[in-house]
Design an enzyme around this catalytic site. Sequence first.
Site, PDB file in Angstrom:
ATOM      1  N   SER A   1       0.826  -1.197   0.000  1.00 24.13           N
ATOM      2  CA  SER A   1       0.000   0.000   0.000  1.00 24.13           C
ATOM      3  C   SER A   1       0.861   1.248   0.000  1.00 24.13           C
ATOM      4  O   SER A   1       2.031   1.221   0.376  1.00 24.13           O
ATOM      5  CB  SER A   1      -0.920   0.019   1.216  1.00 24.13           C
ATOM      6  OG  SER A   1      -0.168   0.377   2.358  1.00 24.13           O
ATOM      7  N   LYS A   2       0.215   2.299  -0.424  1.00 23.87           N
ATOM      8  CA  LYS A   2       0.873   3.588  -0.481  1.00 23.87           C
ATOM      9  C   LYS A   2       1.313   3.998   0.924  1.00 23.87           C
ATOM     10  O   LYS A   2       2.389   4.523   1.130  1.00 23.87           O
ATOM     11  CB  LYS A   2      -0.154   4.583  -1.028  1.00 23.87           C
ATOM     12  CG  LYS A   2       0.377   5.933  -1.333  1.00 23.87           C
ATOM     13  CD  LYS A   2      -0.679   6.749  -2.047  1.00 23.87           C
ATOM     14  CE  LYS A   2      -1.927   6.920  -1.200  1.00 23.87           C
ATOM     15  NZ  LYS A   2      -2.863   7.918  -1.716  1.00 23.87           N
TER      16      LYS A   2
END
Length: 492
Positions: free
Chosen positions: A246-247
């Site tokens: 994930s970012k």
Amino acid sequence: MEEVRTRFPPSPSGYLHIGGARTAIFNWLFAQKTGGKLILRIEDTDAERSSEESIQGIIESLKWLGITWDEGPYFQSQFIDEHVAAAQKLVELGHAYKCFCTKDELELKREEARRTKSALQYDGTCRNLTPDEIREKEAAGTPHTIRLKVPRGEGSILFEDIVYGFIEKKYEDIEDFVVVRSNGRPLYVLSNAVDDMRDRITHVIRGQDGLANTPKQILIYKALGAPIPKFAHMSLTLDPKKAKISKRTHGELVAVHFYREHGFLPWAFVNYLALLGWSTPDSREIFSTEELIQAFSLEGISRGNAIFDVRKNDPKFFTDPKAISVNTHYLRNLPVEEIEPYIRGELEKAGIWDPEFEGAKHDWFLHTVDLIRSRYHVTSDFVTHGRAYFSDDYPIDPKALKKNILKHEELKAWFPILADRLNAIETFSIEEAEHVIRELAEELGIKAGILINGIRTAVTGVAKGPGLFDVLIATGQRRVVERLRKAVTLFE
Ligand code: GLU
């Protein structure tokens, strides 16, 4: 047979990351393979989290990867009225109802359920209001949500997921879920399904996290009498510590643009991403575009999670070693003309592109790229390690300088002699250059390696590279001589 229609519906709340790209690639491959269509839909209904910058970034990354779509981009936010109309139709058909319970009432019920340890589901208070009761509440201006009327009693939603097989969800485990909020905004689960209906999607290929919505969406399809698409949920992409990519956790390291900026060839990256949770029975790893499209099948998607080996502060690999090895394969084996535009891009970015490289020096350029690529992994290596071939302004690696030049102080006297002798060669060839260098080593009674390593570092700035005599020819007589003459200043 019905035309296959797949979709890629990113939420534009950040860059395109590896997991999203993989979803796009699988949808694209399936559409390509079946002669179907891929629809790009931007799911931008969450205005607070969506941004124009993100939309542009996602589109740019898709384009860079070479993922083409046949329709769109459509924007989910433009269809909100249609989503609400679908909910109203559900109410008319008796498959949904207006719920006037307030937030506070619902919270009280939830607390009660927690206390008695009973199911935390909506209890259906408004499910059976009479038309009069409904009119009365509406006349009083009481706000309402719209809830789907999930069948009650025995029974279940059963569907066959192409990856996970049969999945069953009992009606009793699905509450009458909200499809429109009291502020009139549709919920994502509804919007997403209504858009898929309008776009006549036949195959919903998405991340496993979408699985929670699937039974609810099937209920919506059924209630509206729409054909139910086939579903293929893909395993998640995890990092080696089993955290979802994930970012938030990995930052830029999992952004597609990071790989573009770090010298990946787009097709190599697509090829690599396709291997994340998908394989052929013979575990093949390298595919041309055509081969990958032909080999691809939804059945080849694995149920096990895919691991992307994010690396942080690893001096040896800046990212997943397998990703690098796939890129290396393409960088070294594609026809040199095919990688030429990417090398040009790197040189331009570094400010050392010379128009002559595609003019008078074009043959030389292709030859040089071909010569040095056998040691490179990413296109940026052409400017980090290969800068000296394309520019006279190149740095000398301090470690190489120490080991190959400063440690042999005599080189200060030998470099000018070498320069003169190489300058005197009439036809600068591998054989002639080698002869001069070996002869001098013999005269001086030293190992040729000392001269060879010293020359390499002086001429290319680094300690490693292709065979030195090839390097000298690629660099050219005039520049080699100049650089060796200048090399005496390295001792200062
Ligand atoms: N907008 C959703 C996402 O980006 C897509 C969900 C779906 O494919 O149905 O996760």
